[in-house]
Motif scaffolding. Structure first.
Motif, PDB file in Angstrom:
ATOM      1  N   PRO A 294      73.998 -27.198 -19.165  1.00  0.00           N
ATOM      2  CA  PRO A 294      72.720 -26.317 -19.301  1.00  0.00           C
ATOM      3  C   PRO A 294      71.419 -27.196 -18.827  1.00  0.00           C
ATOM      4  N   ALA A 295      71.619 -28.630 -18.854  1.00  0.00           N
ATOM      5  CA  ALA A 295      70.280 -29.355 -18.505  1.00  0.00           C
ATOM      6  C   ALA A 295      70.263 -29.311 -16.963  1.00  0.00           C
ATOM      7  N   ARG A 296      71.198 -28.747 -16.301  1.00  0.00           N
ATOM      8  CA  ARG A 296      71.318 -29.024 -14.862  1.00  0.00           C
ATOM      9  C   ARG A 296      70.712 -27.390 -14.363  1.00  0.00           C
ATOM     10  N   PHE A 297      70.390 -26.457 -15.165  1.00  0.00           N
ATOM     11  CA  PHE A 297      69.976 -25.462 -15.049  1.00  0.00           C
ATOM     12  C   PHE A 297      68.536 -25.067 -15.060  1.00  0.00           C
ATOM     13  N   PHE A 298      67.735 -25.091 -13.724  1.00  0.00           N
ATOM     14  CA  PHE A 298      66.469 -25.262 -13.980  1.00  0.00           C
ATOM     15  C   PHE A 298      65.587 -23.878 -13.943  1.00  0.00           C
ATOM     16  N   LEU A 299      64.774 -23.708 -14.652  1.00  0.00           N
ATOM     17  CA  LEU A 299      64.058 -22.237 -14.921  1.00  0.00           C
ATOM     18  C   LEU A 299      62.634 -22.499 -14.499  1.00  0.00           C
ATOM     19  N   THR A 300      62.314 -21.966 -13.504  1.00  0.00           N
ATOM     20  CA  THR A 300      60.918 -22.315 -12.836  1.00  0.00           C
ATOM     21  C   THR A 300      60.325 -20.744 -12.418  1.00  0.00           C
TER      22      THR A 300
ATOM     23  N   VAL B  48      72.925 -25.262  -5.605  1.00  0.00           N
ATOM     24  CA  VAL B  48      72.773 -26.294  -4.374  1.00  0.00           C
ATOM     25  C   VAL B  48      74.344 -26.883  -4.288  1.00  0.00           C
ATOM     26  N   ASP B  49      74.428 -26.506  -2.731  1.00  0.00           N
ATOM     27  CA  ASP B  49      75.632 -26.841  -2.222  1.00  0.00           C
ATOM     28  C   ASP B  49      75.967 -28.492  -1.999  1.00  0.00           C
TER      29      ASP B  49
ATOM     30  N   PRO C   6      70.175 -25.297  -0.626  1.00  0.00           N
ATOM     31  CA  PRO C   6      70.225 -24.227  -1.597  1.00  0.00           C
ATOM     32  C   PRO C   6      70.727 -22.913  -1.104  1.00  0.00           C
ATOM     33  N   ARG C   7      71.779 -22.430  -2.011  1.00  0.00           N
ATOM     34  CA  ARG C   7      72.444 -21.014  -1.364  1.00  0.00           C
ATOM     35  C   ARG C   7      72.247 -20.140  -2.635  1.00  0.00           C
TER      36      ARG C   7
ATOM     37  N   PRO D 167      72.836 -31.567  -5.244  1.00  0.00           N
ATOM     38  CA  PRO D 167      73.983 -30.818  -5.153  1.00  0.00           C
ATOM     39  C   PRO D 167      74.467 -30.482  -6.527  1.00  0.00           C
ATOM     40  N   GLY D 168      74.916 -29.309  -6.768  1.00  0.00           N
ATOM     41  CA  GLY D 168      75.484 -28.957  -8.030  1.00  0.00           C
ATOM     42  C   GLY D 168      74.602 -28.455  -9.092  1.00  0.00           C
ATOM     43  N   ASP D 169      73.264 -28.587  -8.521  1.00  0.00           N
ATOM     44  CA  ASP D 169      72.309 -27.729  -9.670  1.00  0.00           C
ATOM     45  C   ASP D 169      72.168 -26.245  -9.465  1.00  0.00           C
ATOM     46  N   LEU D 170      71.775 -25.787 -10.526  1.00  0.00           N
ATOM     47  CA  LEU D 170      71.357 -24.141 -10.542  1.00  0.00           C
ATOM     48  C   LEU D 170      70.056 -24.132 -10.591  1.00  0.00           C
TER      49      LEU D 170
END
Length: 335
Positions: A84-90, A181-182, A187-188, A279-282
């Protein structure tokens, strides 16, 4: 299915599942081979296949009662990250044609009608002038804020926590873009969902330098994820329900036809920062609200239910505001 595909994540018999919402909007076809939308997005990138093609191939002919799952609290947020820490809410504000009016009312209420033009109105006018550049061009920079990480996402129908220290809490009905992010740092876009970017507008109105503090709250998304391009003109309703009755209701206008910025321009000014292309972040990016109950003079109460009903996104997003106990002074312990 006609139009854009919509997906849900849900739990059944203790297991996670992904479903393709049926044309009737009340049932869903389980996807075989996928337990999460995140793994589905990863597969789309790894196989270099459109997400919609994977969904069509995996959708079973069987159906589950989606509405029953929603009422039972078994529908999850439309996407989650295993970390969850790699899922950024902005997100951003002042991007819709009605948003500046709502924000300016906060300014007038606090500082009076004779106060100088607020920075909110200035940045809104900048967006009107340069927020929709020609294809291949860079437009004007929008407002931006950080809201938190994946731990702060509340599922549809789940309680929306109001911190004990908060001065208020109210809804912000918004479109949310979802991105993975691939491996090459690109960013995809997975799709779009409906969001309630829950905020403390009383804190924000005190001083605009408190805007960031007002955003550090929980939020909710879903219940459905729309795959494909966002419709240009989206209509719906935002409601405050108290004791089972509608206390306040207003029309919600979303989509680029009702925005001062293009989605491409918003995406550029977020993902131009290398830190957001790991890479790998949401990423979940809230694209701004056009109407606020606070701007209409509504004072929400603990126990109120926020209902955002936008048919293009399927079933409404609902959350009931509940008070969290105040933890008091938070102290730091030296090592």
């Amino acid at each position: 299915m006609t139009g854009n595909m919509r997906l849900i994540q849900y739990k059944t018999d203790g297991k996670r599942a992904v479903g393709l919402v049926a044309e009737d909007g009340v049932r869903a076809h389980p996807l075989q081979g996928y337990e999460t939308v995140f793994s589905l997005a990863e597969a789309s990138i790894a196989q270099n296949r459109p997400l919609a093609d994977l969904v069509k191939a995996a959708a079973s002919t069987e159906t589950v009662d989606y509405v029953a799952l929603l009422k039972a609290g078994k529908v999850l947020p439309p996407i989650e990250h295993p970390e969850p820490a790699r899922f950024f809410l902005t997100g951003t504000g002042l991007t819709h044609l009605g948003s500046a009016d709502a924000r300016n009312k906060m300014h007038v209420t606090t500082h009076g009608s004779n106060a100088p033009e607020s920075d909110s109105m200035k940045i809104f006018r900048m967006g009107i002038k340069g927020g929709k550049p020609e294809a291949g061009k860079i437009g004007v920079q929008p407002e931006w804020f950080y809201k938190g990480v994946g731990t702060e996402i509340v599922a549809p129908e789940a309680p929306m926590p109001l911190p004990g220290f908060a001065l208020a809490g109210a809804e912000e009905p918004e479109v949310v873009g979802l991105y993975l992010v691939d491996s090459d740092g690109r960013p995809r876009r997975i799709g779009f969902t409906l969001g309630n970017e829950f905020s403390d507008h009383v804190t924000e109105a005190q001083n605009y330098l408190y805007t960031q503090h007002s955003k550090l709250r929980a939020c909710s998304m879903g219940p459905e994820l729309m795959i494909g391009e966002l419709p240009q003109d989206i209509h719906g309703a935002s409601r405050i329900i108290r004791n089972g009755k509608v206390l306040w209701e207003a029309e919600v206008l979303l989509g680029e036809a009702n925005m001062s910025h293009s989605i491409a321009n918003l995406e550029h000014f977020h993902f131009r920062y290398r830190m957001f292309r790991r890479p790998g972040d949401l990423h979940a990016y809230f694209m701004g609200a056009a109407v606020l109950s606070y701007g209409a003079g509504v004072k929400t109460q603990v126990g109120d239910t926020f209902e955002i009903d936008v048919p293009a996104f399927g079933q409404p997003l609902r959350n009931r505001m509940e008070l969290e106990p105040d933890e008091g002074l938070v102290t730091v312990t030296p090592l």
